[in-house]
Enzyme design. Structure first.
Site, PDB file in Angstrom:
ATOM      1  CG  ASN A 167      49.678 -63.741  15.659  1.00 49.23           C
ATOM      2  OD1 ASN A 167      49.877 -63.768  14.436  1.00 49.23           O
ATOM      3  ND2 ASN A 167      48.810 -64.537  16.256  1.00 49.23           N
ATOM      4  NE  ARG A 203      50.407 -68.131  14.708  1.00 49.65           N
ATOM      5  CZ  ARG A 203      49.250 -68.189  14.074  1.00 49.65           C
ATOM      6  NH1 ARG A 203      48.586 -67.083  13.823  1.00 49.65           N
ATOM      7  NH2 ARG A 203      48.764 -69.338  13.692  1.00 49.65           N
ATOM      8  CG  HIS A 263      46.326 -75.523  15.981  1.00 48.88           C
ATOM      9  ND1 HIS A 263      45.251 -76.346  15.675  1.00 48.88           N
ATOM     10  CD2 HIS A 263      45.901 -74.271  15.759  1.00 48.88           C
ATOM     11  CE1 HIS A 263      44.231 -75.613  15.288  1.00 48.88           C
ATOM     12  NE2 HIS A 263      44.593 -74.336  15.326  1.00 48.88           N
ATOM     13  CG  HIS A 278      44.354 -76.245  19.447  1.00 50.80           C
ATOM     14  ND1 HIS A 278      45.145 -75.290  20.059  1.00 50.80           N
ATOM     15  CD2 HIS A 278      43.471 -75.542  18.691  1.00 50.80           C
ATOM     16  CE1 HIS A 278      44.744 -74.088  19.698  1.00 50.80           C
ATOM     17  NE2 HIS A 278      43.735 -74.204  18.859  1.00 50.80           N
ATOM     18  CG  LEU A 279      39.200 -80.284  20.615  1.00 53.27           C
ATOM     19  CD1 LEU A 279      38.155 -81.129  21.345  1.00 53.27           C
ATOM     20  CD2 LEU A 279      39.578 -80.934  19.294  1.00 53.27           C
ATOM     21  CG  ASN A 281      36.541 -70.452  15.315  1.00 52.93           C
ATOM     22  OD1 ASN A 281      35.397 -70.912  15.230  1.00 52.93           O
ATOM     23  ND2 ASN A 281      36.802 -69.228  15.701  1.00 52.93           N
ATOM     24  N   GLY A 282      39.489 -73.723  14.559  1.00 52.41           N
ATOM     25  CA  GLY A 282      40.272 -74.742  13.870  1.00 52.41           C
ATOM     26  C   GLY A 282      40.647 -75.768  14.915  1.00 52.41           C
ATOM     27  NE  ARG A 326      40.025 -74.056   9.006  1.00 50.69           N
ATOM     28  CZ  ARG A 326      41.014 -73.862   9.867  1.00 50.69           C
ATOM     29  NH1 ARG A 326      42.047 -74.675   9.883  1.00 50.69           N
ATOM     30  NH2 ARG A 326      40.983 -72.854  10.712  1.00 50.69           N
ATOM     31  CG  ASP A 343      30.363 -69.887  18.494  1.00 49.70           C
ATOM     32  OD1 ASP A 343      30.052 -70.679  19.414  1.00 49.70           O
ATOM     33  OD2 ASP A 343      31.112 -68.912  18.660  1.00 49.70           O
ATOM     34  CG  PHE A 344      31.614 -76.300  18.364  1.00 47.19           C
ATOM     35  CD1 PHE A 344      32.238 -75.747  17.259  1.00 47.19           C
ATOM     36  CD2 PHE A 344      31.633 -77.675  18.504  1.00 47.19           C
ATOM     37  CE1 PHE A 344      32.869 -76.556  16.315  1.00 47.19           C
ATOM     38  CE2 PHE A 344      32.256 -78.492  17.568  1.00 47.19           C
ATOM     39  CZ  PHE A 344      32.875 -77.927  16.478  1.00 47.19           C
ATOM     40  N   GLY A 400      39.255 -73.034  22.687  1.00 48.86           N
ATOM     41  CA  GLY A 400      37.892 -72.602  23.013  1.00 48.86           C
ATOM     42  C   GLY A 400      36.944 -73.722  23.416  1.00 48.86           C
ATOM     43  CD  GLU A 443      48.197 -70.794  19.832  1.00 50.89           C
ATOM     44  OE1 GLU A 443      48.480 -71.207  18.707  1.00 50.89           O
ATOM     45  OE2 GLU A 443      47.068 -70.348  20.125  1.00 50.89           O
TER      46      GLU A 443
HETATM   47  P1  ADP Z   1      40.249 -69.956  17.432  1.00 48.56           P
HETATM   48  O1  ADP Z   1      40.602 -71.233  16.739  1.00 48.56           O
HETATM   49  O2  ADP Z   1      39.666 -68.913  16.525  1.00 48.56           O
HETATM   50  O3  ADP Z   1      41.312 -69.441  18.375  1.00 48.56           O
HETATM   51  P2  ADP Z   1      38.823 -70.610  19.849  1.00 48.56           P
HETATM   52  O4  ADP Z   1      39.909 -71.462  20.407  1.00 48.56           O
HETATM   53  O5  ADP Z   1      38.505 -69.339  20.538  1.00 48.56           O
HETATM   54  O6  ADP Z   1      39.009 -70.365  18.313  1.00 48.56           O
HETATM   55  O7  ADP Z   1      37.490 -71.509  19.816  1.00 48.56           O
HETATM   56  C1  ADP Z   1      36.286 -71.054  19.324  1.00 48.56           C
HETATM   57  C2  ADP Z   1      35.226 -72.104  19.666  1.00 48.56           C
HETATM   58  O8  ADP Z   1      35.231 -72.307  21.078  1.00 48.56           O
HETATM   59  C3  ADP Z   1      33.810 -71.697  19.267  1.00 48.56           C
HETATM   60  O9  ADP Z   1      33.182 -72.743  18.559  1.00 48.56           O
HETATM   61  C4  ADP Z   1      33.115 -71.477  20.602  1.00 48.56           C
HETATM   62  O10 ADP Z   1      31.790 -71.931  20.561  1.00 48.56           O
HETATM   63  C5  ADP Z   1      33.908 -72.297  21.583  1.00 48.56           C
HETATM   64  N1  ADP Z   1      33.883 -71.634  22.889  1.00 48.56           N
HETATM   65  C6  ADP Z   1      34.583 -70.542  23.238  1.00 48.56           C
HETATM   66  N2  ADP Z   1      34.275 -70.185  24.517  1.00 48.56           N
HETATM   67  C7  ADP Z   1      33.355 -71.067  24.957  1.00 48.56           C
HETATM   68  C8  ADP Z   1      32.631 -71.221  26.177  1.00 48.56           C
HETATM   69  N3  ADP Z   1      32.809 -70.400  27.220  1.00 48.56           N
HETATM   70  N4  ADP Z   1      31.771 -72.261  26.277  1.00 48.56           N
HETATM   71  C9  ADP Z   1      31.605 -73.104  25.246  1.00 48.56           C
HETATM   72  N5  ADP Z   1      32.244 -73.000  24.067  1.00 48.56           N
HETATM   73  C10 ADP Z   1      33.107 -71.999  23.912  1.00 48.56           C
END
Ligand code: ADP
Length: 398
Positions: free
Chosen positions: A7, A93, A182, A210-211, A213-214, A243, A284-285, A332, A384
């Site tokens: 990738n 990729r 995605h 798919h939840l 960052n994006g 976004r 970051d959530f 994530g 992926e």
């Molecule tokens: P990307 O789209 O960059 O691949 P990810 O799929 O890693 O992103 O998702 C990032 C999001 O997932 C962030 O908002 C983060 O807060 C959340 N996240 C990642 N790991 C955890 C966890 N263990 N508990 C709660 N939220 C998480």
């Protein structure tokens, strides 16, 4: 067969070496800062259970990076194979395959030319992907290579789902339409869901969320994507880390009329908006969850907006498919944030969707549905790289 998954980004290159005989990762890593000061390779030999190593070494381009990756893979101590010849194929990729690519494909000279044609649609992402392919071809000229596209899985959308209501020539001349992204993740988790549900894919209606960052939501009917929330670019759909997601496009022209340039608006809607922009806290959530606990109202609003829009897409896609058999959470947030999954499905009991609190605490691949739910709610970690390897093997072995 052992498959190297690559990738390539503009200054980075991620890789995994996967043994397809037992679907295990032998080694993985990342080259960072390619072409800039401080280039380094981070490599982990998984099969020997070794810790990650970091090697600082100048890498002037992706060719140097691939050489370092191969050296690491065949290293007597940290390597996972004894020679480069053990790599049966390379899966790359590629972000955008436009309408040219409706499936993964073996890379030939003709394919490389076609890939160039897709570049205007992903000017930041496709060029480094292509550079990665060229670099690998130079070092491994006799190894088959496969391109796996983020967009290909969505190419089964019917025109009523992918067309925008612009004058038709904007589709014909500028190729402006919904493409979706995605796709590799949605394909992987929907196929895993089909296995778990134990029914033929043709009989199933699945919504995959798919939840991360994006974030994007996809409607998968009979194993095929019929709609997805991202669009011409990955900006569309639900609000994301930075976004906006969908909003009235006239907001853009309103801001332009106020003097903002196209570049400034692009920056605003892609990098400064989403839950970060609304909350003023973070993209970051996890940070937002902490802020909510401290009573931050705007962090709560940002999360409420996200939850509401994801829920709306689930309802919309159930309507689009004429029902729903399974709801899948991944990435994530989807994999790790149980309370958010619960919030998203709250109020969807009338559709037969409900989550069991106890099961919702479990990690990994898990059916979190309540006992009386008509619809299965599944958490499935996305992979992926594995999907790229599976497609690569399928094409190489014919
Ligand atoms: P990307 O789209 O960059 O691949 P990810 O799929 O890693 O992103 O998702 C990032 C999001 O997932 C962030 O908002 C983060 O807060 C959340 N996240 C990642 N790991 C955890 C966890 N263990 N508990 C709660 N939220 C998480």
């Amino acid at each position: 067969m052992k498959i190297l998954v690559v990738n390539a980004g503009s200054s980075s290159l991620k890789y995994q070496l996967i043994d397809m005989d037992n679907k295990s990762v032998l080694a993985k890593g990342l080259c960072e800062r390619i072409g800039i000061d401080g280039s380094n390779l981070q490599h982990t030999c998984v099969v020997k259970g070794l810790d990650k190593i970091k090697i600082e070494n100048p890498m002037k381009d992706h060719g140097d990076a691939i050489k370092m990756v191969i050296d690491a893979l065949i290293d007597t101590e940290h390597g996972a194979i004894s020679s480069m010849d053990e790599i049966g194929a390379v899966g790359h990729r590629v972000v955008h395959g436009a309408e040219e690519f409706t499936d993964s494909t073996i890379i030939t000279e003709a394919v490389l030319k076609q890939l160039e044609k897709c570049t205007p649609l992903a000017p930041l992402h496709n060029p480094p992907n292509i550079i990665g392919i060229e670099a690998c071809k130079k070092i491994m000229p006799n190894t088959p290579m496969v391109a796996v596209f983020d967009t290909a899985f969505h190419q089964t959308m019917p025109p009523e789902a992918f067309m925008y209501a612009l004058p038709y020539e904007y589709y014909e001349k500028d190729r402006i339409r919904k493409y979706g992204f995605h796709g590799t993740s949605h394909k992987y988790v929907s196929q895993q869901a089909v296995k778990i549900l134990g029914k033929p894919a043709e009989e199933l209606k699945i919504v995959t969320c798919h939840l991360g960052n994006g974030s994007s939501i996809t409607a998968v009917k009979g194993g095929k994507c019929i709609d997805t929330s991202m669009g011409f670019t990955p900006l569309d759909g639900v609000p994301m880390g930075t976004r906006t997601g969908s909003m009235d496009p006239a907001v853009m022209t309103f801001l332009m009329n106020k003097g903002m340039t196209a570049q400034e608006i692009d920056d605003l809607v892609n990098k400064k908006s989403g839950v970060a922009g609304v909350s003023g806290v973070s993209s970051d959530f996890r940070d937002l969850d902490d802020a909510v606990l401290e009573g931050n109202e705007r962090a709560k609003l940002a999360l409420d907006m996200f939850v509401y829009q994801v829920r709306k897409y689930i309802g919309a896609y159930a309507a689009a498919m004429g029902g729903i058999d399974a709801l899948v959470f991944t990435a994530g947030i989807g994999e790790n944030n149980g309370p958010m999954r619960k919030d998203i499905v709250s109020g969807l009991e009338y559709m037969g969707i409900a989550i069991d609190d106890e099961k919702n605490l479990t990690r990994g691949t898990v059916d979190v549905s309540a006992a009386d739910a008509r619809v299965k709610t599944l958490v499935i970690p996305t992979d992926e790289e594995m999907m790229i390897a599976i497609d690569t093997q399928r094409l190489v072995e014919g």
